[in-house]
Design an enzyme around this catalytic site. Sequence first.
Site, PDB file in Angstrom:
ATOM      1  CE  LYS A 185      45.358  39.993  59.626  1.00 33.45           C
ATOM      2  NZ  LYS A 185      46.135  41.222  59.441  1.00 33.45           N
ATOM      3  CB  CYS A 209      47.963  38.073  64.530  1.00 35.22           C
ATOM      4  SG  CYS A 209      48.581  36.374  64.625  1.00 35.22           S
ATOM      5  CG  HIS A 264      41.849  44.351  69.321  1.00 37.68           C
ATOM      6  ND1 HIS A 264      40.715  44.795  69.977  1.00 37.68           N
ATOM      7  CD2 HIS A 264      42.232  43.207  69.975  1.00 37.68           C
ATOM      8  CE1 HIS A 264      40.425  43.970  70.961  1.00 37.68           C
ATOM      9  NE2 HIS A 264      41.330  43.006  70.989  1.00 37.68           N
ATOM     10  CB  CYS A 299      39.044  41.850  73.932  1.00 39.59           C
ATOM     11  SG  CYS A 299      40.797  41.453  73.923  1.00 39.59           S
TER      12      CYS A 299
END
Length: 389
Positions: A332, A210, A336, A84
Amino acid sequence: MHQARIVGVGMTNFGVHDRPLPELFSSAAFDAMDDAGVDAPAIESFYLGNAMGGQTERDTHLAPTLASHIGLAGIPCQRYEDACATSSNAFKHAVRAVEAGQHDIVLVGGVERCTPTTGLDTPEMTSVFASASHRQYEQPTGLSFPGVFGLLTTRHMHEYGTTEEDLAAVAVKNHRHGTYNPRAQFGSETTVEEVLESPIVASPFHLFDCCPFSDGAAAVVVANEEAAADLSSESVAVSGVGHATDTIPLADKADFTATQSARDAADQAYEQAGVGPDDVDVVELHDCFTGAEVLAIEALGFFEDGEGGPAAANGETALGGRIPVNPSGGLKAKGHPIGATGVAQLVELTEHLRGEAGERQVEGARRGLAHNLGGDAGTTIVSILEVDA
């Protein structure tokens, strides 16, 4: 040594995109070049972040492919993969090349598609993400990244008394911020009760703890101080970039709650910039899970160990609070797309330092910090941007 400056930024909406990677990336790249006021012949090198194109879309050798698509064929191109933290690593190497005088103007960007538009559903994509864990010790156990950060967060709750309500406050705050961001994947608010009532994904995380799977792209143009002065765009200085790693597998970490690579990367970035946590006005950090944000704000020195959860619950990290964290909505709510996330943080900070962030603007922001982690915090890159450096 030259000073690297961000002279142009561009970013797509984060969410679901059915366009191929070259087309998706071109939107962000052209916006960044237009913002900088530079044409393709002025770009001397291209640094790309893409983590999973080979696994998710059978699309590799992407840097020259994307360069060709946007008129940059022939220049040096290089792709970075660091889970990431992928595009932050590309940014770091671009900055170092400009500082060393190797190039005057470079393009840095990231692109990824992680939604079912790739042809992979949630279980398959979760398995792809899990390939960033240890091949022999973790992958055979079925440990996925909600589980990884669930373990880290559970230990934090055990040591410091952090509660599920503290974690939910992070989600509530970032969803609220996301309503101010027209590029965010989620533009609606939530409540602590809704977070706690959502299904459990991996203890202690509920679904609303998540971040989502997302598609998107982001790009910045980086130039040295002389090239920046010749451009009409408003530039910001890159005053510090720290890069550190920690042990993999997870079981070898000395401390589950310290996220040591973030502490080491932050120390490097603060030292390079000649500042400390109290000098930072706005933060974009890697909140892949609510517990990750709590660990990060402590590792970056904004709060003492164990105080991150109450700080979120008390509104200290919200817009208008002591240190605004993730005004974009963060991973969030903003989303992402793995390879684009790090550069997207830099786009957001640049807009705040220019005073261009609209309803989510941190008033008077002069210095911003980006924190981007990869894997189980095995890699962290911390970047500091400033108006006046």
